[in-house]
Design an enzyme around this catalytic site. Structure first.
Site, PDB file in Angstrom:
ATOM      1  NE  ARG A 238      -4.269  -1.287   0.234  1.00 29.80           N
ATOM      2  CZ  ARG A 238      -4.585  -2.510  -1.023  1.00 29.80           C
ATOM      3  NH1 ARG A 238      -3.581  -2.759  -1.502  1.00 29.80           N
ATOM      4  NH2 ARG A 238      -5.439  -3.044  -0.744  1.00 29.80           N
ATOM      5  CD  GLU A 267      -2.908   3.252  -5.368  1.00 27.38           C
ATOM      6  OE1 GLU A 267      -4.200   2.674  -5.416  1.00 27.38           O
ATOM      7  OE2 GLU A 267      -2.109   2.646  -4.827  1.00 27.38           O
ATOM      8  CG  HIS A 285      -3.453  -0.569  -6.664  1.00 24.54           C
ATOM      9  ND1 HIS A 285      -3.934  -0.080  -5.413  1.00 24.54           N
ATOM     10  CD2 HIS A 285      -3.369  -1.976  -6.532  1.00 24.54           C
ATOM     11  CE1 HIS A 285      -4.027  -1.067  -4.661  1.00 24.54           C
ATOM     12  NE2 HIS A 285      -3.747  -2.063  -5.341  1.00 24.54           N
TER      13      HIS A 285
HETATM   14  C1  8YV Z   1      -7.085  -4.349  -5.563  1.00 21.22           C
HETATM   15  C2  8YV Z   1      -5.113  -5.172  -3.917  1.00 21.22           C
HETATM   16  O1  8YV Z   1      -8.062  -4.667  -4.638  1.00 21.22           O
HETATM   17  O2  8YV Z   1      -6.010  -7.286  -3.019  1.00 21.22           O
HETATM   18  C3  8YV Z   1      -5.600  -5.922  -3.045  1.00 21.22           C
HETATM   19  O3  8YV Z   1      -5.458  -5.826  -1.555  1.00 21.22           O
HETATM   20  O4  8YV Z   1      -4.761  -4.094  -3.503  1.00 21.22           O
HETATM   21  C4  8YV Z   1      -5.689  -5.292  -5.293  1.00 21.22           C
HETATM   22  O5  8YV Z   1      -5.613  -6.679  -5.560  1.00 21.22           O
HETATM   23  C5  8YV Z   1      -7.417  -4.786  -6.747  1.00 21.22           C
HETATM   24  O6  8YV Z   1      -7.583  -3.796  -7.498  1.00 21.22           O
HETATM   25  C6  8YV Z   1      -8.998  -5.261  -6.904  1.00 21.22           C
HETATM   26  O7  8YV Z   1      -9.846  -4.180  -6.322  1.00 21.22           O
END
Ligand code: 8YV
Length: 331
Positions: A238, A267, A285
């Site tokens: 993150r 983001e 991302h």
């Molecule tokens: C996003 C992610 O969630 O799983 C996670 O924690 O950060 C990613 O896989 C993906 O963009 C789906 O919303």
């Protein structure tokens, strides 16, 4: 009255079938985040919610959605959900771990290779038409092979990155609040090291911690200063795990050699300084973004939601205390 579900992204149509057969389902039919106002309006009367990591599921949402019993996120990260409030209100929260491990580890490794071997720069150069004659000393990068990799956060994804490092003959160091089993350490040839020492030793540092109060701005000016000037920082966890302003300063002053970043503090807004730097690789991302994995994540999120609405325990329930409170549903 049938139970109803809000799905904040169109996902993959066929994946929604189990829900469509049993419940009223409303899907935000666009490939972009659901606008907050619309989200608030549409969630109000729903019993189930399938959300994405970009949807803030906070106290405001729980105040509006008084009938909500299950929130299923299409992500492993859950920093966008106020689990404490949900738990107080008896709302189940579930996520999608496991299915995205290898895909995310692939991206961490790809970022490492890309920034070390200057692939982004090389690609831009090739397309620019400037490549007229081969120049022996142009676009020289850094070897990944046999270097030392420091993994911060040694959970599923951190370990999958360690497995890849084995194939590159890398020395693997890791830092985590909990020590891995001896068998895991020896299988992955990974050595536990205190965080500051790991930062000072590694040639590549890759972040794999969840975002919470203890990891927010974990990598700040002091810790960046510990890293070698020749080292690279990789982040697929993150954005808020790094203090972005401190990182920009460290990159500008060449305190570290470069960074491979898939996640950012705010983001999709990126600081201009990062965009203009050649020694960083930036992706939007996409850690889990392979067709196969995104489909599996959607299937799992649907299953979690379906089970919760049917009064059964979701496969990846994050607040089991809520489940215990349901008492007679435990079988
Ligand atoms: C996003 C992610 O969630 O799983 C996670 O924690 O950060 C990613 O896989 C993906 O963009 C789906 O919303």
């Amino acid at each position: 009255m049938k139970k109803s579900v809000l799905v904040t992204n169109k996902l993959f149509e066929e994946v929604l079938n189990p829900l469509l057969n049993r419940f009223e389902v409303e899907v935000f039919q666009q490939d972009e985040p659901m606008p907050r106002d619309l989200f608030k309006e549409r969630v109000e009367d729903k019993t189930g919610l399938i959300a994405m990591s970009v949807d803030r599921v906070d106290q405001e949402i729980f105040d509006i959605a008084q009938s909500l019993t299950v929130v299923s996120t299409v992500s492993v990260g859950v920093d966008h959900i106020d689990i404490e409030t949900a738990t107080k209100r008896g709302i189940m929260i579930a996520n999608t771990p496991g299915v995205l491990t290898e895909t995310t580890a692939d991206l961490a490794f790809a970022l490492m290779m890309t920034v070390a071997r200057r692939i982004g720069e090389a690609e831009r150069y090739t397309r620019s038409g400037k490549w007229k004659i081969p120049i022996y000393r142009r676009l020289l990068g850094t070897d990944v092979y046999r270097k030392t990799l420091g993994i911060i956060g040694f959970g599923r994804i951190g370990r999958a990155v360690a497995r890849r490092a084995g194939g590159f003959g890398m020395k693997v160091l890791y830092y985590d609040i909990a020590r891995a089993d001896k068998a895991v350490e020896s299988d992955l040839n990974a050595h536990l090291m205190p965080l500051d020492e790991l930062l000072a030793t590694a040639d590549f540092v890759s972040l794999h911690v969840p975002l919470d109060k203890s990891t927010e701005k974990l990598i700040d000016q002091r810790r960046l200063a510990l890293m070698k000037r020749s080292a690279f920082l990789i982040n697929t966890s993150r954005g808020k795990v790094i203090d972005e302003i401190d990182l920009i300063k460290a990159l500008k002053h060449k305190e570290i050699a470069g960074a491979g970043l898939d996640v950012f503090e705010r983001e999709p807004c990126l600081p201009r300084e990062l965009i203009e730097m050649e020694n960083v690789v930036l992706t939007p991302h996409i850690g889990s973004a392979s067709y196969e994995t995104r489909k599996k994540m959607a299937e799992l999120a649907v299953e979690n939601c379906f089970l919760g609405l049917e009064g059964r325990r979701p496969r990846y329930l994050l607040n089991p205390e809520v489940w215990k409170e349901k008492g007679d549903k435990i079988s």
